[in-house]
Design a protein around this motif. Structure first.
Motif, PDB file in Angstrom:
ATOM      1  N   ALA A 151      33.217  69.800  36.865  1.00 25.58           N
ATOM      2  CA  ALA A 151      33.172  69.692  38.329  1.00 25.58           C
ATOM      3  C   ALA A 151      34.307  68.816  38.839  1.00 25.58           C
ATOM      4  CB  ALA A 151      31.820  69.134  38.775  1.00 25.58           C
ATOM      5  N   CYS A 152      34.563  67.721  38.141  1.00 22.08           N
ATOM      6  CA  CYS A 152      35.641  66.819  38.550  1.00 22.08           C
ATOM      7  C   CYS A 152      36.995  67.519  38.476  1.00 22.08           C
ATOM      8  CB  CYS A 152      35.620  65.562  37.681  1.00 22.08           C
ATOM      9  SG  CYS A 152      36.887  64.372  38.134  1.00 22.08           S
ATOM     10  N   ALA A 153      37.248  68.243  37.401  1.00 20.75           N
ATOM     11  CA  ALA A 153      38.528  68.941  37.252  1.00 20.75           C
ATOM     12  C   ALA A 153      38.723  69.980  38.356  1.00 20.75           C
ATOM     13  CB  ALA A 153      38.612  69.594  35.873  1.00 20.75           C
ATOM     14  N   ILE A 154      37.671  70.722  38.675  1.00 18.75           N
ATOM     15  CA  ILE A 154      37.755  71.725  39.743  1.00 18.75           C
ATOM     16  C   ILE A 154      38.090  71.047  41.071  1.00 18.75           C
ATOM     17  CG2 ILE A 154      36.396  73.344  41.140  1.00 18.75           C
ATOM     18  CD1 ILE A 154      34.872  74.035  38.505  1.00 18.75           C
ATOM     19  N   ALA A 155      37.379  69.977  41.389  1.00 20.33           N
ATOM     20  CA  ALA A 155      37.585  69.287  42.673  1.00 20.33           C
ATOM     21  C   ALA A 155      38.956  68.622  42.744  1.00 20.33           C
ATOM     22  CB  ALA A 155      36.481  68.262  42.896  1.00 20.33           C
ATOM     23  N   VAL A 156      39.386  67.978  41.663  1.00 21.55           N
ATOM     24  CA  VAL A 156      40.701  67.315  41.656  1.00 21.55           C
ATOM     25  C   VAL A 156      41.809  68.334  41.836  1.00 21.55           C
ATOM     26  CG1 VAL A 156      42.374  66.113  40.171  1.00 21.55           C
ATOM     27  CG2 VAL A 156      40.038  65.257  40.362  1.00 21.55           C
ATOM     28  N   PHE A 157      41.757  69.434  41.098  1.00 17.84           N
ATOM     29  CA  PHE A 157      42.814  70.434  41.222  1.00 17.84           C
ATOM     30  C   PHE A 157      42.851  71.017  42.631  1.00 17.84           C
ATOM     31  CE2 PHE A 157      44.664  74.621  41.042  1.00 17.84           C
ATOM     32  CZ  PHE A 157      45.893  74.322  40.472  1.00 17.84           C
TER      33      PHE A 157
END
Length: 166
Positions: A151-157
């Motif tokens: 979830a963090c990777a999706i949101a950061v990107f």
């Protein structure tokens, strides 16, 4: 430990993380995208934990890391223009519709309980990643949630792309 890069257009904060590999993977994502990472105590592990270090591999020297004794400590160190964006599996603005601003802090809650209500109430906005295969309100018929590091990777990107960071 104080906040690195006070003028960063985006940062990630983890509220009381519990699982070392998740935090290590998030640290790797933050290093890859040059996004500072703040950890809000108490942590469910030691920062020296071998599982945490292994998950981040040799990327730890590239992580702009800070730790904070509690949520108020983090809030007190953020630049005035910062918005705290609580990331939650429910009750937020859908990620594709979200209007990111320079200075935003993506705040993720504990793996087991998410963000507690008093912290959610202090967030400027809440953000949700839409999941077409999501479970119903009773946790049945689909996926209950994404892994925290995913979830963090999706949101950061997504946020970094819209902010023109790369």
């Amino acid at each position: 430990m104080s906040l690195p890069c006070p003028e960063s257009p985006l940062r990630v904060a983890l509220y009381e993380p519990r699982i070392p590999p998740n935090t290590g993977n998030i640290a790797r994502t933050c290093a890859a995208f040059q996004v500072p990472l703040a950890l809000v105590e108490p942590l469910g592990f030691s920062i020296d934990d071998r599982h945490l270090r292994r998950a981040g591999l040799d990327y730890w020297p590239h992580v702009q890391l800070s730790t904070h004794s509690d949520f108020s400590d983090l809030c007190g160190q953020l630049p005035a223009r910062s918005r705290i964006i609580g990331c939650s599996r429910y009750g937020g603005i859908a990620l594709p519709s979200f209007d990111f601003q320079a200075g935003d802090v993506l705040l993720f809650g504990r793996e087991d309980t998410g963000l507690p209500d008093p912290v959610r109430e202090r967030c400027s906005e809440l953000l949700t990643i839409p999941m077409p295969g999501a479970a119903n309100a009773y946790g049945q018929g689909g996926v209950r949630s994404l892994n925290l590091s995913v979830a963090c990777a999706i949101a950061v990107f997504s946020a970094g792309s819209r902010l023109g960071m790369w």
